[in-house]
Design a protein around this motif. Structure first.
Motif, PDB file in Angstrom:
ATOM      1  N   HIS A 154       0.817  -1.228  -0.069  1.00  0.00           N
ATOM      2  CA  HIS A 154       0.152   0.097  -0.085  1.00  0.00           C
ATOM      3  C   HIS A 154       0.782   1.153   0.081  1.00  0.00           C
ATOM      4  CE1 HIS A 154      -3.279  -2.743   0.142  1.00  0.00           C
ATOM      5  NE2 HIS A 154      -2.744  -3.343   1.092  1.00  0.00           N
ATOM      6  N   CYS A 166      -1.714   2.451  -5.262  1.00  0.00           N
ATOM      7  CA  CYS A 166      -0.888   1.579  -4.388  1.00  0.00           C
ATOM      8  C   CYS A 166      -0.207   0.406  -5.328  1.00  0.00           C
ATOM      9  CB  CYS A 166      -1.989   0.723  -3.364  1.00  0.00           C
ATOM     10  SG  CYS A 166      -2.664   1.682  -2.124  1.00  0.00           S
ATOM     11  N   CYS A 208      -7.064   0.644  -5.463  1.00  0.00           N
ATOM     12  CA  CYS A 208      -6.869  -0.407  -4.728  1.00  0.00           C
ATOM     13  C   CYS A 208      -7.692  -1.108  -4.022  1.00  0.00           C
ATOM     14  CB  CYS A 208      -5.570  -0.131  -3.881  1.00  0.00           C
ATOM     15  SG  CYS A 208      -4.785  -1.412  -2.804  1.00  0.00           S
TER      16      CYS A 208
HETATM   17 ZN   LIG Z   1      -3.863  -0.121  -1.053  1.00  0.00          ZN
END
Ligand SMILES: [Zn+2]
Length: 375
Positions: free
Chosen positions: A237, A254, A247
């Motif tokens: 992340h 990310c 994401c």
């Molecule tokens: Zn993420």
């Protein structure tokens, strides 16, 4: 014996055990020197363990006519075992290793549609069967795809399993005669290369795993660094492209959203398939497109790792993914890394590309061994 003396003796016993596990074969004298203990103390420990079948003496070795012959001591193979369980949505994978991390048994058991309570019952039943077959198990490591508190062994949340706030360690400990250690599955995987490369000697490293998602772990002094709320190492992340795709965490750009296996397969026109099927059945993607896609993923991974290395300055980085066998990926990782990393760490950080699909099980079993040796 007073309590302090008993604790000290136990600490020395564990240190000696760890030394024999990592060094292989040593004499009493060599053990005493390496541990900074008197030969007498070491002899008492060794005598106790020879009596209980944990250590054995090898054939005496001639010391070249000088002094008494050297008697090597070794751990008896199979003296202890450790179990690693990997909790999955459709199956529990299990690995039994000996004290030297040699895999004795590895298999999986199907589980479908169980409630958390029933799932735990299944885990306990499996452990009981394994304990019957392997009477010298020192502990059970359970790898779970979840945010969890490794100290209490409480699973806080798992979107994969749809578990929330489950006291997994407490439930299992209350029904089993050996201690249970609960770990996040990526953190457990990170322990497998530590065992294989003997990083426990004290070097720090960063581990990244690319699979359905992307995760990571920071290893300091051979052990895991969890952070204040157990999310340290969540490299998936890190934002590598603010305009990138959405994401699973809800944010944009990310690393995970750009390089996880489902995303790369989608870019290769094989969405919804398994990596091994998509690339192993002759429907291979045109080479140019394949290399471009993997190079793009590698560039993102290299950029993310440059940020990790600039911040942490680890001794080495391990990238565990099915992409590592393709030069297009590895070259792009190195280039993306070198473009952004500070000069000194860029020249001194070792990179290892590997693919360890069953690392969570062996890693969880290894974590049990390290836990057992803790003072
Ligand atoms: Zn993420």
């Amino acid at each position: 014996m007073n309590k302090g003396t008993a604790v000290l003796r136990q600490q020395n016993e564990k240190k000696a055990l760890r030394l024999l596990r990592t060094a292989g074969s040593l004499s009493r004298q060599e053990m005493a020197e390496r541990l900074g203990l008197s030969k007498n103390t070491v002899s008492v420990i060794v005598q106790k363990w020879i009596g209980s079948g944990i250590i054995r003496e090898g054939a005496p070795e001639d010391a070249g006519g000088v002094g008494r012959p050297r008697i090597p001591l070794q751990l008896v193979p199979g003296c202890f075992q450790a179990v690693g369980l990997v909790v999955g949505m459709s199956s529990i994978r299990y690995t039994v290793t000996d004290y030297g991390s040699l895999v004795l048994e590895e298999n999986r058991r199907s589980v479908q549609g169980l409630s958390p309570e029933d799932y735990i019952e299944e885990l306990v039943a499996l452990c009981r069967e394994l304990l019957e077959r392997y009477p010298n198990v020192i502990g059970i490591g359970v790898a779970v795809p979840a945010l969890l508190d490794p100290l209490t062994g409480r699973v806080l949340s798992s979107s994969h399993l749809e578990w929330k706030n489950i006291p997994l360690k407490e439930r299992m400990d209350s029904q089993l005669p050996v201690p249970v250690l609960v770990l996040n599955n990526v953190k457990a995987s990170a322990m497998a290369p530590v065992q294989a490369t003997r990083l426990e000697s004290g070097k720090s490293s960063f581990y990244m795993r690319i699979g359905e998602g992307v995760g990571g772990a920071i290893l300091l002094n051979g052990g895991l660094y969890y952070g204040e709320s157990w999310t340290a190492g969540e490299v998936g992340h890190l934002c590598v492209d603010r305009e990138g795709p959405r994401c699973s965490c809800g944010r944009k750009g990310c690393l995970e959203a750009l390089v996880c296996i489902p995303r790369v397969l989608e870019q290769l026109g094989h969405e919804g398939r398994e990596w091994s099927d998509a690339l192993g059945d002759g429907t291979m993607v045109a080479e140019g497109r394949f290399n471009r896609t993997l190079a793009e993923a590698g560039g993102h991974v290299g950029f993310a790792l440059s940020q990790v290395v600039n911040l942490l300055n680890p001794h080495s980085v391990t990238i565990d993914s099915p992409y590592g066998r393709y030069p297009a990926f590895c070259d792009a990782v190195r280039k993306g890394f070198e473009d952004q990393a500070l000069t000194v760490p860029a020249s001194q950080t070792g990179f290892t590309f590997t693919h360890l699909p069953n690392a969570s099980g062996t890693g969880a079993a290894y974590a049990v061994i390290l836990e057992y040796e803790k003072e």
